[in-house]
Write a protein that holds these residues in place. Structure first.
Motif, PDB file in Angstrom:
ATOM      1  N   GLN A 130      44.918  71.869  53.026  1.00 59.29           N
ATOM      2  CA  GLN A 130      45.457  72.554  51.851  1.00 59.29           C
ATOM      3  C   GLN A 130      46.963  72.333  51.715  1.00 59.29           C
ATOM      4  OE1 GLN A 130      43.484  74.228  49.503  1.00 59.29           O
ATOM      5  NE2 GLN A 130      42.025  73.071  50.704  1.00 59.29           N
ATOM      6  N   GLU A 167      41.483  73.863  44.840  1.00 62.17           N
ATOM      7  CA  GLU A 167      41.021  72.666  45.539  1.00 62.17           C
ATOM      8  C   GLU A 167      40.583  71.585  44.560  1.00 62.17           C
ATOM      9  OE1 GLU A 167      37.980  74.116  48.085  1.00 62.17           O
ATOM     10  OE2 GLU A 167      39.373  74.934  49.577  1.00 62.17           O
ATOM     11  N   SER A 217      43.724  70.068  43.103  1.00 63.08           N
ATOM     12  CA  SER A 217      44.371  69.176  44.061  1.00 63.08           C
ATOM     13  C   SER A 217      43.643  67.840  44.150  1.00 63.08           C
ATOM     14  CB  SER A 217      44.411  69.824  45.450  1.00 63.08           C
ATOM     15  OG  SER A 217      45.245  70.957  45.447  1.00 63.08           O
ATOM     16  N   ARG A 218      42.325  67.881  44.107  1.00 67.26           N
ATOM     17  CA  ARG A 218      41.554  66.636  44.193  1.00 67.26           C
ATOM     18  C   ARG A 218      41.715  65.789  42.929  1.00 67.26           C
ATOM     19  NH1 ARG A 218      39.963  69.756  47.938  1.00 67.26           N
ATOM     20  NH2 ARG A 218      38.781  69.006  49.757  1.00 67.26           N
TER      21      ARG A 218
END
Length: 473
Positions: A406, A381, A384-385
């Motif tokens: 997601q 996560e 991804s950010r």
């Protein structure tokens, strides 16, 4: 701007005949298809006055073992070569060759990685399930090949075994000679990478050219002739560096605007470094130079662009998650996030997309063995950010709903950069209406600032909550 200044001696040396050097043997393995090259004199760099003061030798060991570094402990020399698809903006392959007194035995690597021993083009290798090959092609030499493209590795091995292997391309070969006087050389061969139509359209919208009333067509022609870019660095009491742009045509007629225009290109690629604005420009009949000091952390950040998967250490005996492996993962994750946080703390935080992407890649390279699933999910996560923040800086709005599901995907692009700098990020888009597109992108970047701040708050919150993930059952 001076034609010749303090760089006169350097220019004389670097333009002279090739000299025998410690990287000559390593360079024989680099095939003509390579278009990026990194050479690091690790012993000279860490043993320099600034290296000793900063404790680089210890930090090299710590950063490599925790998975956040590039230079292996005990290494004397490191060569990293790669082939980049300059149009699509992704790496085809990357190979790291390390000269070190005691490379790890392949049997140990196979056990550590839980990998499969194999043979490629007659070379004994270990194929890691992490998508990387490890090998020891000679005594005191270590090879890491990524990704696990077996035909590409076979081509590399066969090339190195030839009695008279074809040399690396002319630009990289010339760049490699400069290691004689430096501790670090980073070069990219950009020959024929700039399309005339894209250069002409983009140049017409560059603020640095508009402010000086410069001829955009002339600048576009100069960029079409761009042969490559080289960064050299030498560590003494400080890190002295030179950023060099080589052209096929004479840059002197545009010398008044070159520094601002080329820095604009660098920043639009997301590679903003605070020191560059104060560097001294020098121009010759075929090259443009910026020279100055480079902060140790900036040099580390640049080298981090070329990080590769590393064999961290012995594999956990148990297949179940362990507290030790999970703690290691969390500690490394925090270090990577702290590094990119420092990068965005400069005067141009919106020009750091490249450092965000690089940090995400380093997280994705981390060894997942023995790490709690919840912590691995948190790491994914965060990665991804970071990529979403980078995309936002390039004019791609953040889609918070997709992040929550997601399934976040962003349209990778290198911003407004048709000059080949997309080799480090997304593809170079050839626009016919670049001024209009650039204006819209600038508007998106400005409007999406609050989303980027929200993403960073989420990253900070996740890092802060990591202790509970470690303690959870």
């Amino acid at each position: 701007m001076r034609h010749f200044g303090p760089l006169a001696v350097l220019l004389t040396i670097s333009s002279g005949p090739a000299l025998a050097g410690p990287f000559d043997e390593l360079m024989k393995a680099v095939p003509p298809t390579a278009n990026t090259l990194v050479l690091v004199d690790v012993a000279g760099l860490t043993g320099s006055p600034v290296g000793q003061k900063a404790g680089w030798a210890v930090k090299v060991d710590e950063r490599y073992r925790d998975g956040s570094g590039v230079l292996p402990p005990g290494a004397e020399r490191v060569l990293i070569a790669g082939q980049v698809n300059l149009q699509a903006g992704h790496r085809v392959w990357k190979a790291a060759v390390v000269d070190a007194p005691s490379p790890p035995p392949l049997a140990d690597v196979a056990a550590r990685e839980r990998g499969e021993p194999d043979e490629v083009a007659g070379l004994a290798v270990v194929h890691s399930p992490r998508g990387v090959y490890f090998a020891s092609p000679a005594a005191n030499r270590w090879l890491v090949f990524y990704p696990d493209d077996r035909p590409a590795l076979a081509d590399w091995v066969r090339h190195g075994k030839e009695e008279k292997p074809a040399p690396a391309g002319r630009y990289l070969t010339a760049a490699a000679r400069r290691i004689q006087n430096q501790h670090v050389v980073i070069a990219a061969d950009l020959t024929d990478s700039v399309a005339p139509a894209a250069a002409k359209a983009a140049a017409g919208a560059m603020p640095s050219l508009v402010r000086r009333n410069a001829d955009p067509a002339a600048f576009a022609r100069l960029m079409v002739s761009l042969r490559g870019v080289t960064l050299t660095a030498r560590a003494t009491d400080r890190v002295r560096a030179v950023l060099r742009f080589d052209f096929g045509t004479n840059p002197l007629p545009l010398q008044a605007v070159l520094k601002d225009a080329l820095l604009e290109m660098v920043e639009n690629s997301g590679a903003s470094l605070p020191e560059l604005a104060s560097w001294e420009p020098t121009v010759t009949v075929d090259s443009f130079y910026l020279s100055g000091t480079l902060a140790p952390e900036s040099l580390t950040r640049v080298l981090g662009l070329f990080a590769f998967p590393q064999a961290r250490g012995p594999a956990p005996e148990a297949t179940a998650p362990t507290a030790e492996a999970t703690q290691w993962y969390l500690d490394t994750l925090r270090k990577i996030v702290d590094d990119v946080r420092k990068a965005r703390a400069g005067s141009k935080p919106e020009k750091t997309a490249l450092w965000h992407d690089a940090a995400a890649g380093r997280i994705e390279h981390l060894d997942p063995r023995g790490v709690k699933p919840a912590v691995l999910t948190m790491g994914q996560e965060v990665s991804s950010r970071l990529r979403a923040v980078a995309a936002s800086m390039r004019g791609v709005p953040v889609d918070l709903n997709k992040l929550k599901s997601q399934a976040y995907y962003y349209e990778a692009r290198s911003g407004w950069s048709p000059w080949g700098w997309g080799m480090f990020s997304g593809p170079n888009l050839v626009w016919t209406n670049v001024p209009e597109v650039q204006a819209k992108m600038n508007e998106v970047v400005a409007q999406d600032k609050s989303n980027r701040e929200l993403l960073w708050k989420q990253i900070d919150d996740q890092i802060a909550q990591s202790r509970s993930l470690l303690e959870s059952k």
